[in-house]
Every structure is written in C-alpha cells, then in structure tokens.
Design a protein around this motif. Structure first.
Motif, PDB file in Angstrom:
ATOM      1  N   ASP A   1       3.891   8.925  23.640  1.00  0.00           N
ATOM      2  CA  ASP A   1       3.777   7.627  22.709  1.00  0.00           C
ATOM      3  C   ASP A   1       3.697   8.288  21.335  1.00  0.00           C
ATOM      4  N   PHE A   2       4.315   7.463  20.346  1.00  0.00           N
ATOM      5  CA  PHE A   2       4.334   7.726  18.937  1.00  0.00           C
ATOM      6  C   PHE A   2       4.341   6.460  18.208  1.00  0.00           C
ATOM      7  N   TYR A   3       3.884   6.291  17.126  1.00  0.00           N
ATOM      8  CA  TYR A   3       3.725   5.263  16.108  1.00  0.00           C
ATOM      9  C   TYR A   3       3.412   5.542  14.767  1.00  0.00           C
ATOM     10  N   TRP A   4       3.466   4.778  13.753  1.00  0.00           N
ATOM     11  CA  TRP A   4       3.144   4.913  12.522  1.00  0.00           C
ATOM     12  C   TRP A   4       1.660   4.039  12.207  1.00  0.00           C
ATOM     13  N   GLN A   5       0.962   4.775  11.668  1.00  0.00           N
ATOM     14  CA  GLN A   5      -0.285   4.277  11.242  1.00  0.00           C
ATOM     15  C   GLN A   5      -0.634   4.178   9.860  1.00  0.00           C
ATOM     16  N   SER A   6      -1.405   3.302   9.387  1.00  0.00           N
ATOM     17  CA  SER A   6      -1.798   3.105   7.854  1.00  0.00           C
ATOM     18  C   SER A   6      -3.032   2.281   7.871  1.00  0.00           C
ATOM     19  N   THR A   7      -4.037   2.544   6.872  1.00  0.00           N
ATOM     20  CA  THR A   7      -5.217   1.995   6.658  1.00  0.00           C
ATOM     21  C   THR A   7      -5.192   1.182   5.530  1.00  0.00           C
ATOM     22  N   VAL A   8      -5.820  -0.170   5.749  1.00  0.00           N
ATOM     23  CA  VAL A   8      -5.747  -1.199   4.679  1.00  0.00           C
ATOM     24  C   VAL A   8      -6.630  -0.779   3.726  1.00  0.00           C
ATOM     25  N   LEU A   9      -6.449  -0.706   2.450  1.00  0.00           N
ATOM     26  CA  LEU A   9      -7.222  -0.320   1.465  1.00  0.00           C
ATOM     27  C   LEU A   9      -7.711  -1.747   0.448  1.00  0.00           C
ATOM     28  N   LYS A  10      -7.027  -2.846   0.515  1.00  0.00           N
ATOM     29  CA  LYS A  10      -7.621  -3.969  -0.191  1.00  0.00           C
ATOM     30  C   LYS A  10      -6.678  -5.100   0.337  1.00  0.00           C
ATOM     31  N   ALA A  11      -7.072  -6.398   0.025  1.00  0.00           N
ATOM     32  CA  ALA A  11      -6.297  -7.506   0.260  1.00  0.00           C
ATOM     33  C   ALA A  11      -5.161  -7.513  -0.777  1.00  0.00           C
ATOM     34  N   GLY A  12      -4.110  -8.185  -0.520  1.00  0.00           N
ATOM     35  CA  GLY A  12      -2.881  -8.282  -1.284  1.00  0.00           C
ATOM     36  C   GLY A  12      -1.646  -8.156  -0.483  1.00  0.00           C
ATOM     37  N   SER A  13      -0.688  -8.098  -1.403  1.00  0.00           N
ATOM     38  CA  SER A  13       0.644  -7.846  -0.963  1.00  0.00           C
ATOM     39  C   SER A  13       1.598  -6.781  -1.520  1.00  0.00           C
ATOM     40  N   THR A  14       2.225  -6.090  -0.549  1.00  0.00           N
ATOM     41  CA  THR A  14       3.193  -5.003  -1.102  1.00  0.00           C
ATOM     42  C   THR A  14       4.241  -4.895  -0.210  1.00  0.00           C
TER      43      THR A  14
END
Length: 191
Positions: free
Chosen positions: A145-158
C-alpha cells in the motif's frame, strides 16, 4: 503545568480517476517532467466527470466527490491521499506520483508512505460462487500500500498540485503511461 499537543486524527482522501474520460478528452504527455495540465474545476463544466475526491462525511466541508474537496481538520491531524481508477487499478491504473504545496503553511509538504497491511479476501474455494455464505470466512494476504501524507499546521486555505499517471493501452494494444496534473485547493477549518 504543561499541556500536551493535540495528537491528531487521520483524514482519508480517496481520489478516484475516470481514466477513460481523461485519456479521450485531454492530452497524452508521456514525459513525467512535462505532464498535461488539466483545467481548473471552475473553468471546466465536465470536471466532476473525471475526478472524484472522497472523505468521511464528518471530515468534509464541501466538494465531496469533486476535484476540490475541502476538509474539516485540526492542527496536527494527518491527511492521507490515495488514488485509484474506476477499476481499482486492475484495468487502467491511476496513480498519484507527486503532490506539491503552494506557500501558506496550511499543510506540510506531502510525502510518500509505503506500508504492507494485511487485506482480507474470499477464499479460493469461492471462485464461481453466487453468494458468500455466512459466516463470511476469508483468507488474508499482505499487500503493498502507498499513500501521500501531510500534517495540518493551521486553519486556512492553500492550493496544491497533484501529479498522477495513467497506465492504459493505446489503440494498437500497446501499454502506455500518460502523465497529468491539476491544482485543487485544500481548505482546513478547525473542527
């Protein structure tokens, strides 16, 4: 007195690509360094017909089953992106090979994670069966299995950019790989 940091939850984002529509309606770049750019959802009325981003109902803010999924998360939550084709990659395959983020610091740059979970499936003796008798006995096997992972740092939009390839066959039956990218936006609202 010290306070503990929020441990976070997992927000799963499954991206399902309609490979037949993509291959028939858009370019055919065979170079991963120059993928075919796809129209932004606001400029293409057919956008919903070739990409479906899905998450748990409680984690979505808007855009469920579109190319612009906005999620509800908290700082330190993890976002996991996976991809597949409508055939679960058994016919044409659709695979995310890179995700980049714009500046803004809403999420960390996504990185690839490879794991080997155990997956249940029907026993070989079920081949040709018309139903799965109770109890539903299964066999298990380890899969990649593989996936991409990111951590949420703050509320907002990007904005972020998703790069993916499609493995398919051309008109002559030859196996080919086409490269694409598009730029959805992620909006994170505190839970």
């Amino acid at each position: 007195m010290s306070t503990l940091a929020h441990v976070g939850k997992l927000v799963y984002v499954q991206t399902v690509f309609d490979t037949a529509t993509l291959v028939s309606n858009y370019g055919h770049s065979t170079d991963c360094s120059t993928p075919t750019g796809l129209p932004h959802p606001n400029s293409d009325p057919n956008f919903k017909t070739w990409v479906y981003m899905l998450t748990n109902w409680n984690d979505q803010l808007s855009g469920q089953a579109t190319g612009n999924l906005n999620i509800q998360a908290t700082v330190n939550d993890l976002v996991n992106w996976r991809s597949t084709s409508l055939s679960s990659n058994t016919g044409d395959a659709a695979v995310i090979y890179k995700i980049t983020t714009s500046t803004g610091g809403v999420i960390t740059p996504p990185m690839m994670i490879i794991s080997n979970p155990s997956e249940p499936f029907p026993p070989a003796s079920m081949t040709g069966a018309t139903s799965w008798p109770c109890p539903c006995n299964t066999e298990e096997d380890t899969v990649v299995d593989f996936y991409w992972q990111s951590t949420v740092l703050k509320a907002g939009s990007t904005a972020y950019q998703v790069y993916f390839f499609i493995d398919t066959e051309d008109a002559t039956g030859k196996k080919v790989r086409y490269f694409y990218w598009w730029d959805p936006t992620i909006t994170v609202q505190q839970s």
